[in-house]
Motif scaffolding. Structure first.
Motif, PDB file in Angstrom:
ATOM      1  N   ARG A 232       0.804  -1.164   0.087  1.00  0.00           N
ATOM      2  CA  ARG A 232      -0.112   0.000  -0.102  1.00  0.00           C
ATOM      3  C   ARG A 232       0.663   1.350   0.000  1.00  0.00           C
ATOM      4  O   ARG A 232       0.634   2.257  -0.973  1.00  0.00           O
ATOM      5  N   ARG A 233       2.069   1.391   0.638  1.00  0.00           N
ATOM      6  CA  ARG A 233       2.768   2.282   0.638  1.00  0.00           C
ATOM      7  C   ARG A 233       3.439   2.708  -0.553  1.00  0.00           C
ATOM      8  O   ARG A 233       3.420   3.566  -1.024  1.00  0.00           O
TER       9      ARG A 233
ATOM     10  N   HIS B  63       0.643   4.086  -2.931  1.00  0.00           N
ATOM     11  CA  HIS B  63       0.348   5.457  -2.703  1.00  0.00           C
ATOM     12  C   HIS B  63       1.267   6.170  -3.210  1.00  0.00           C
ATOM     13  O   HIS B  63       1.027   7.525  -3.818  1.00  0.00           O
ATOM     14  N   TYR B  64       2.513   6.018  -3.081  1.00  0.00           N
ATOM     15  CA  TYR B  64       3.680   6.757  -3.779  1.00  0.00           C
ATOM     16  C   TYR B  64       3.606   6.716  -5.342  1.00  0.00           C
ATOM     17  O   TYR B  64       3.733   7.655  -5.899  1.00  0.00           O
TER      18      TYR B  64
ATOM     19  N   VAL C 253       0.758   6.245  -7.113  1.00  0.00           N
ATOM     20  CA  VAL C 253      -0.443   6.991  -7.393  1.00  0.00           C
ATOM     21  C   VAL C 253      -0.232   8.562  -7.415  1.00  0.00           C
ATOM     22  O   VAL C 253      -0.434   9.282  -8.299  1.00  0.00           O
ATOM     23  N   GLU C 254       0.518   8.999  -6.291  1.00  0.00           N
ATOM     24  CA  GLU C 254       1.080  10.334  -6.148  1.00  0.00           C
ATOM     25  C   GLU C 254       2.011  10.895  -7.387  1.00  0.00           C
ATOM     26  O   GLU C 254       1.933  11.924  -7.895  1.00  0.00           O
TER      27      GLU C 254
ATOM     28  N   GLN D 111      -2.430   2.295 -11.544  1.00  0.00           N
ATOM     29  CA  GLN D 111      -2.139   2.654 -10.165  1.00  0.00           C
ATOM     30  C   GLN D 111      -3.237   2.708  -9.094  1.00  0.00           C
ATOM     31  O   GLN D 111      -3.097   2.215  -8.136  1.00  0.00           O
ATOM     32  N   HIS D 112      -4.130   3.441  -9.546  1.00  0.00           N
ATOM     33  CA  HIS D 112      -5.427   3.492  -8.851  1.00  0.00           C
ATOM     34  C   HIS D 112      -5.976   2.169  -8.241  1.00  0.00           C
ATOM     35  O   HIS D 112      -6.270   2.076  -7.439  1.00  0.00           O
TER      36      HIS D 112
ATOM     37  N   ALA E 153      -3.765   0.251  -5.814  1.00  0.00           N
ATOM     38  CA  ALA E 153      -3.863   1.001  -4.691  1.00  0.00           C
ATOM     39  C   ALA E 153      -5.310   0.677  -3.980  1.00  0.00           C
ATOM     40  O   ALA E 153      -5.197   0.345  -2.844  1.00  0.00           O
ATOM     41  N   SER E 154      -6.416   0.627  -4.724  1.00  0.00           N
ATOM     42  CA  SER E 154      -7.555   0.391  -4.196  1.00  0.00           C
ATOM     43  C   SER E 154      -7.729  -1.160  -3.921  1.00  0.00           C
ATOM     44  O   SER E 154      -8.304  -1.362  -2.821  1.00  0.00           O
TER      45      SER E 154
ATOM     46  N   ASP F 279      -5.822  -1.473  -0.702  1.00  0.00           N
ATOM     47  CA  ASP F 279      -6.517  -1.351   0.571  1.00  0.00           C
ATOM     48  C   ASP F 279      -7.629  -1.954   0.945  1.00  0.00           C
ATOM     49  O   ASP F 279      -8.109  -2.307   2.203  1.00  0.00           O
TER      50      ASP F 279
END
Length: 323
Positions: free
Chosen positions: A194-195, A198-199, A201-202, A230-231, A234-235, A238
């Motif tokens: 997840r870390r 999220h990197y 995605v940003e 990427q989203h 990440a989802s 999560d």
């Protein structure tokens, strides 16, 4: 190990080689070079990259590390991307990461990875096989690599989804500490993933919102596609993290419920035998003058009393729905 691919637009030719292609690239005004570095980024290589491609020494320092958060940094004539991909041997959620550095200019793309990268290999193989042309530009090439990186994560996450569904079914019928240990490990691995996601995605959101050279408007759809991948990763991470947490809580609740049922049975047994033990204790005392000891039917009367007490208690427990 250093390998290069040199693309000449005027005759649509592709030449695979080593460092010698850099000289030919410098002599051309429109050739595109892919320089791939597999292994350590030595001081000599860093000096060459600074001199021939104008790369910033601090960016090269970040690219030479084995551990660094993913990032994006725009320079005057190129963009520096730092991604965290999967190692070649990673096939499950318990995976190892490698750092993948990309320097993307108008006429060059430089990639560096400390260990074997399947995403780089796959992209290079597609270019050499003619399935992917370097005439699309270095930006499109780097986005193709990024897409391969995240797709490997997708496969691992989809495999984990099936396993979590299996564990959920098993937990409803079996209380096994090995299952709990497995889910806890999944949760730990998902925390790390997840870390990373999220990197990423940003990073790609930043590239989409503020495109830098050579990512122009023609690559907007490709950038959006990578952002969506990427989203999604990440989802999913999560979601599965939350599912793992729910499974752990569910396992603890089921185990506690089973323990409560066991304790209820033991408590009922204890409650029944307490008065029986009391009666047996009284008539088991060694006093000489106990009136009932001489009664002819005393033994049968005591048994009758004890059986009656047991039946009454069982009926009482059933009436209160404790049984």
């Amino acid at each position: 190990m250093l390998t290069t691919l040199l693309y000449q637009p005027h005759d649509d030719s592709l030449l695979s080689g080593d460092e010698a292609n850099i000289k030919a690239w410098k002599q051309s005004h429109d050739a595109i070079l892919w320089l791939n570095i597999d292994g350590e980024l030595t001081p000599a290589l860093q000096q060459m990259l600074q001199a021939d491609f104008g790369l910033h020494p601090l960016a090269l320092q970040d690219a030479s590390r084995d551990r660094h958060p993913p990032k994006i940094e725009a320079f005057e004539d190129h963009t520096f991307l730092l991604l965290r991909g999967l190692s070649a041997s990673s096939e499950s959620i318990n995976c190892d990461n490698i750092l993948l550095a990309l320097f993307v200019g108008k006429r060059f793309i430089i990639t560096r990875h400390s260990a074997r990268s399947l995403s780089i290999e796959r992209t290079m193989n597609e270019v050499m096989a003619g399935n992917l042309s370097m005439k699309l530009g270095t930006g499109a090439l780097s986005l193709k690599i990024s897409r391969f990186v995240v797709k490997r994560y997708h496969k691992i996450l989809f495999d984990l989804e099936s396993r979590l569904e299996e564990l959920e079914s098993i937990m409803l019928t079996t209380a096994d500490d090995k299952i709990l240990a497995e889910v806890v490990l999944y949760k730990t691995d998902l925390t790390r993933l997840r870390r990373n996601f999220h990197y990423h995605v940003e990073l790609f959101n930043s590239l989409r919102d503020e495109p830098s050279l050579p990512f122009d408007e023609q690559l907007a759809h490709e950038i959006n596609d990578v952002c969506e991948h990427q989203h999604r990763a990440a989802s999913l991470a999560d979601l599965f993290y939350q599912v793992s947490s729910d499974l752990i809580d569910g396992y603890i609740s089921i185990s506690a419920h089973r323990l409560n049922n066991i304790m209820k049975v033991l408590t009922i047994i204890t409650a029944i035998f307490v008065p029986l033990t009391f009666i047996a204790g009284i008539y088991g005392m060694n006093f000489e003058f106990i009136p009932e000891l001489k009664h002819h039917n005393g033994y049968f009367i005591v048994w009758g009393v004890m059986i009656t007490i047991t039946i009454v208690l069982l009926l009482l427990f059933r009436k209160r729905k404790w049984l």
